[in-house]
Design an enzyme around this catalytic site. Sequence first.
Site, PDB file in Angstrom:
ATOM      1  N   ASP A   1       0.914  -1.130   0.055  1.00 23.16           N
ATOM      2  CA  ASP A   1      -0.141  -0.111  -0.071  1.00 23.16           C
ATOM      3  C   ASP A   1       1.050   1.244  -0.061  1.00 23.16           C
ATOM      4  O   ASP A   1       2.272   1.127   0.326  1.00 23.16           O
ATOM      5  CB  ASP A   1      -0.896  -0.063   1.253  1.00 23.16           C
ATOM      6  CG  ASP A   1      -1.644   1.095   1.183  1.00 23.16           C
ATOM      7  OD1 ASP A   1      -2.189   1.474   0.183  1.00 23.16           O
ATOM      8  OD2 ASP A   1      -2.020   1.743   2.338  1.00 23.16           O
ATOM      9  N   GLU A  13      -8.679  14.758   7.583  1.00 21.27           N
ATOM     10  CA  GLU A  13      -9.567  15.730   8.097  1.00 21.27           C
ATOM     11  C   GLU A  13      -9.121  16.635   9.199  1.00 21.27           C
ATOM     12  O   GLU A  13      -9.265  17.513   9.271  1.00 21.27           O
ATOM     13  CB  GLU A  13     -10.723  14.949   8.526  1.00 21.27           C
ATOM     14  CG  GLU A  13     -11.912  14.377   7.401  1.00 21.27           C
ATOM     15  CD  GLU A  13     -12.972  13.940   7.897  1.00 21.27           C
ATOM     16  OE1 GLU A  13     -13.114  13.594   9.213  1.00 21.27           O
ATOM     17  OE2 GLU A  13     -13.935  14.020   7.284  1.00 21.27           O
ATOM     18  N   ARG A  19      -1.935  14.830  -1.634  1.00 19.63           N
ATOM     19  CA  ARG A  19      -3.133  14.134  -1.569  1.00 19.63           C
ATOM     20  C   ARG A  19      -4.528  15.445  -1.891  1.00 19.63           C
ATOM     21  O   ARG A  19      -4.229  16.232  -1.223  1.00 19.63           O
ATOM     22  CB  ARG A  19      -3.422  13.731  -0.426  1.00 19.63           C
ATOM     23  CG  ARG A  19      -2.298  12.289  -0.318  1.00 19.63           C
ATOM     24  CD  ARG A  19      -2.408  11.824   1.329  1.00 19.63           C
ATOM     25  NE  ARG A  19      -3.819  11.472   1.749  1.00 19.63           N
ATOM     26  CZ  ARG A  19      -4.297  10.139   1.588  1.00 19.63           C
ATOM     27  NH1 ARG A  19      -3.745   9.256   0.876  1.00 19.63           N
ATOM     28  NH2 ARG A  19      -5.516   9.948   1.926  1.00 19.63           N
ATOM     29  N   ARG A  56      -6.132   4.193  -7.963  1.00 19.34           N
ATOM     30  CA  ARG A  56      -7.624   3.935  -7.901  1.00 19.34           C
ATOM     31  C   ARG A  56      -8.066   2.660  -7.506  1.00 19.34           C
ATOM     32  O   ARG A  56      -9.036   1.904  -8.298  1.00 19.34           O
ATOM     33  CB  ARG A  56      -8.050   4.533  -9.170  1.00 19.34           C
ATOM     34  CG  ARG A  56      -8.019   6.053  -9.122  1.00 19.34           C
ATOM     35  CD  ARG A  56      -8.794   6.906  -8.077  1.00 19.34           C
ATOM     36  NE  ARG A  56      -8.726   8.254  -8.317  1.00 19.34           N
ATOM     37  CZ  ARG A  56      -8.743   9.137  -7.424  1.00 19.34           C
ATOM     38  NH1 ARG A  56      -8.486   8.609  -5.985  1.00 19.34           N
ATOM     39  NH2 ARG A  56      -8.946  10.376  -7.474  1.00 19.34           N
ATOM     40  N   LYS A  87      -7.290  -5.201  -4.778  1.00 23.18           N
ATOM     41  CA  LYS A  87      -6.075  -5.502  -4.195  1.00 23.18           C
ATOM     42  C   LYS A  87      -5.750  -7.005  -4.262  1.00 23.18           C
ATOM     43  O   LYS A  87      -4.826  -7.682  -4.710  1.00 23.18           O
ATOM     44  CB  LYS A  87      -5.520  -4.882  -3.184  1.00 23.18           C
ATOM     45  CG  LYS A  87      -5.874  -3.321  -3.369  1.00 23.18           C
ATOM     46  CD  LYS A  87      -5.262  -2.556  -1.871  1.00 23.18           C
ATOM     47  CE  LYS A  87      -5.385  -1.247  -2.015  1.00 23.18           C
ATOM     48  NZ  LYS A  87      -4.995  -0.551  -0.790  1.00 23.18           N
ATOM     49  N   ASP A 115      -6.735  -2.896   3.582  1.00 26.10           N
ATOM     50  CA  ASP A 115      -5.558  -3.455   2.996  1.00 26.10           C
ATOM     51  C   ASP A 115      -5.756  -5.121   3.664  1.00 26.10           C
ATOM     52  O   ASP A 115      -4.659  -6.095   3.206  1.00 26.10           O
ATOM     53  CB  ASP A 115      -4.303  -3.218   3.625  1.00 26.10           C
ATOM     54  CG  ASP A 115      -3.874  -1.975   3.002  1.00 26.10           C
ATOM     55  OD1 ASP A 115      -4.246  -1.678   1.846  1.00 26.10           O
ATOM     56  OD2 ASP A 115      -3.362  -0.854   3.786  1.00 26.10           O
TER      57      ASP A 115
END
Length: 1177
Positions: free
Chosen positions: A407, A531, A626, A794, A800, A825
Amino acid sequence: MWRWVRQQLGFDPPHQSDTRTIYIANRFPQYGLYTPQKFIDNRIISSKYTVWNFVPKNLFEQFRRVANFYFLIIFLVQLMIDTPTSPITSGLPLFFVITVTAIKQGYEDWLRHNSDNEVNGAPVYVVRSGGLVKTRSKNIRVGDIVRVAKDEIFPADLVLLSSDRLDGSCHVTTASLDGETNLKTHVAVPETAVLQTVANLDTLIAVIECQQPEADLYRFMGRMIITQQMEEIVRPLGPESLLLRGARLKNTKEIFGVAVYTGMETKMALNYKSKSQKRSAVEKSMNTFLIIYLIILISEAIISTILKYTWQAEEKWDEPWYNQKTEHQRNSSKILKFISDFLAFLVLYNFIIPISLYVTVEMQKFLGSFFIGWDLDLYHEESDQKAQVNTSDLNEELGQVEYVFTDKTGTLTENEMQFRECSINGIKYQEINGRLVSEGPTPDSSEGNLSYLSSLSHLNNLSHLATSSSFRTSPENETELIKEHDLFFKAVSLCHTVQISSVQTDGIGDGPWQTNLAPSQLEYYASSPDEKALVEAAARFGIVFIGNSGETMEVKTLGKLERYKLLHILEFDSDRRRMSVIVQAPSGEKLLFVKGAESSVLPECIGGEIEKTRIHVDEFALKGLRTLCMACREFTPKEYEEIDRRLFEARTALQQREEKLADVFQFIEKDLILVGATAVEDKLQDKVRETIEALRMAGIKVWVLTGDKHETAVSVSLSCGHFHRTMNILELINQTSDSECAEKLRQLARRITEDHVIQHGLVVDGTSLSLALREHEKLFMEVCKNCSAVLCCRMAPLQKAKVIRLIKISPEKPITLAVGDGANDVSMIQEAHVGIGIMGKEGRQAARNSDYAIARFKFLSKLLFVHGHFYYIRIATLVQYFFYKNVCFITPQFLYQFYCLFSQQTLYDSVYLTLYNICFTSLPILIYSLLEQHIDPHVLQNKPTLYRDISKNRQLSMKTFLYWTILGFSHAFIFFFGSYFLIGKDTSLLGNGQMFGNWTFGTLVFTVMLITVTVKMALETHFWTWINHLVTWGSILFYFVFSLFYGGILWPFLSSQNMYFVFIQLLSSGSAWFAIILMVVTCLFLDIVKKVFDRQFHPTNIEKAQLTETNSSIKCLDSMCCFSEGETACASVGRMLERVIGRCSPSHVSRSWSASDPFYTNDRSILTLSTMDSSTC
């Protein structure tokens, strides 16, 4: 009792329908037809066995192993027919293995029972009969109202009824469930929130209808039907109403909740997922070798049986004068006699199958796994986290990895977000020294340079800016700019799920956007670090989120407190990739604020600077930032009424609630006005580039699987070294059809063959991947295999796992490893052969579901190159050596039958047969498999190419296996025929001229064999400690001492003692000592010669590394062996001997580490058992 038994056996499931109806406080209806549903109690059962089923269940599981079942059959055969060996010879080792394994598993289950009893016996308070009753956790029933106090753990899954707050809210932390340490807010429905006492709750008449239990922690659908004044009020229940078992109550004095799921039906219990059993390549090789040896065993038994009957074809051998047959034997069936003889030979040779191999491998894996946790180089001081081993069955698999799937966020990066830039209404800004700075001059800039934005005001109160504004713009543009920035940061401050632990807001946000005015008194908690970074940035720039007060969100703008009524939250989900809030502004407008990925927000926008913002987002992504887009929409009263109605209907639906909510969310989140975009930076973890480069040098292909957008992922791949600047980057993105995807794949395949570039990199997105995996798997795999690095962006979590499975089932069957840190994950971690969890900031689900857990990605290099290398070499040698020593053990038994007319006479005493694998030869190989270091850990780490030498299970290849097997047969021939020709016919062995008998001959063979196989293990050992010396030479000494006592005393409990005085008699002969020494030297001399030849003319890379120079340019025989100055005259001889066997003694070891070493400048590994003296070497 009978119903409980039926439930445990699965004949009487406690519920049948798709929903469950729960009467709060178990107040069942007094009239009408009512069939009560059956629910399980609140006991948690994590144990596997009970007192009653432990023995049968454990035995059943153990005898599912082929070797154990085989030895059970042999034992039963020995009991049923007349066999040459006692049943004890097979029964005792089998009993030992079964007992050791049962004790280990029983102890582990006993610990689980203790843990269960502690949890089930915890005191809780339940509302019953109008008062609080203290009881045990296991006695909670579905429908009971439970009181939980501050900092207590919820004993069952509860629907919140009320709290000590008037709005019925409470804060909980779910760290024990998903690892998230942020405070989560849960709310009660308004009708029950006011019932804050036991007396009030006793008047509640309500029913809960909800779904049956499921494992998803974040999904709950139900409704509460409350009866008040003969009217029924229906309220929706969602995840915000459910308090999960295992979570802890925080910042709330007490709450009351009704139990809806209990015991093993709670979400925590349903997440006790038994992971699919992963088997290592070594275990598969072991099973193959066992089958080969089983074939050898059966072949030897068949050959012996056939030769016996061939020999007995002559009458003088069939019934010699000294062994006349009985009448029954003469008349017995020849077929049955043949089968009986075959089984007897099978029993005689059965020790060629090493039953103790399994228990030794289990002990090696279990004990060896502690070294990972003890390794200080895998300890992260900042987070105080050490490496964890969740399963020890895959230790050796760490040395066989060919593909690493990782990841990005939180694994390659720190997952610590910092606000860097933003785009507001088509103008790009960046934060510099706490101020927001626009790029380039604004149209009316008075200084023609950077314009500093230093303050904000509310849309309707712009007059307050006259004295404090420092916008360097003309008056006519000032008002519009302020409106734009105010709206943007209001969206940032309101569209989130951030919580605050303490509210101390005096003096916050009263002035310009200065760093020294940051809200240090406020501590924000958020499930997403993005956030948190955005809300903190807005606070630095003057708009401070103060917190939630009931349904009100409080924001301070330049010291002025504003309250927004929170009407609805449209939660984030991975399909929409956005979240929204609907609020009512102080002026009364109903506003929708949307935040999400640009791919999900921009298509829904109809206004704003869409194209400019899209360009800015792409620029942010190229920098590796990001990005999130912010948009808004204002509803008319009529629009809001319809939205409110549709949301209520969807949220109270019991069937297809998620689909209905998705439709409503899509209806709401459209016709948006784009406000701007944010860009936060996620820093790379330390030494990520070096680790990826080392993996590549080791021959491991690295794939990055991420949910980030294409540009961001490519930028991070370039910065972390996954992609090189000189690499030819191929792209498979934005494919919309199968035919288009197939054509693109063919083009990429042609480019790879035509381009004269050494390395290619492939970028593929989620939609294109779905098309490629649907119809064109082979073509896609062909392209991927020819690429040095692959980046998938994406990606959804299941995609995955599908990618990893595609690689796993490819014809080459490569060993895969997945690394991740978040709940998304888990699927790929469980799919890969080896799953590594990063103990990061996205919770601990990945770490809990992984096979191994580490704190940082950089630790992966030592985990693979050092621990994986050692574990594989150790267990590979262990397996080969076990088969070798058992061939040495049984082959003389087979050869002996040629000299005893295949009469099934045993060569060894039954005690020796029993103790050979259990006592005499077990410890040296076990200690070797735990402590062996054939090369220095530091050298392995600094030379990743050495990892290639052990890849593809080379140490357990058929060639190596045949070498060990042939070596065992050749040594066995030397043992037997050497003993036969040296002393078999010598009449002068004893002083009285007495010759040796068959027991003396067998004991001589056994003694030579035991010494040879033990010294052979010593030759294989490179790293000597006092423990190695103790078990190696101690095993030989123990054999001699045991044999002297066993044969020197008449033991009263033995019915027959064939070995009485045999061993003492053997040792009293000089010829016997000469024969022992000669045969041991002969066997091992051939082995030494081969080692010398191979090292001189065909050295492996590892052997070359053992002879390379260390840091101070002093030649070392081994990577860990250096000779100090002042060598004696015999030093050259010693050096040659050391070079021959590649051995290293800790007393000779000295090391010096250089500060420039690329990975670990101070080797603090527990693996380093030797001394470290940098002044010597």
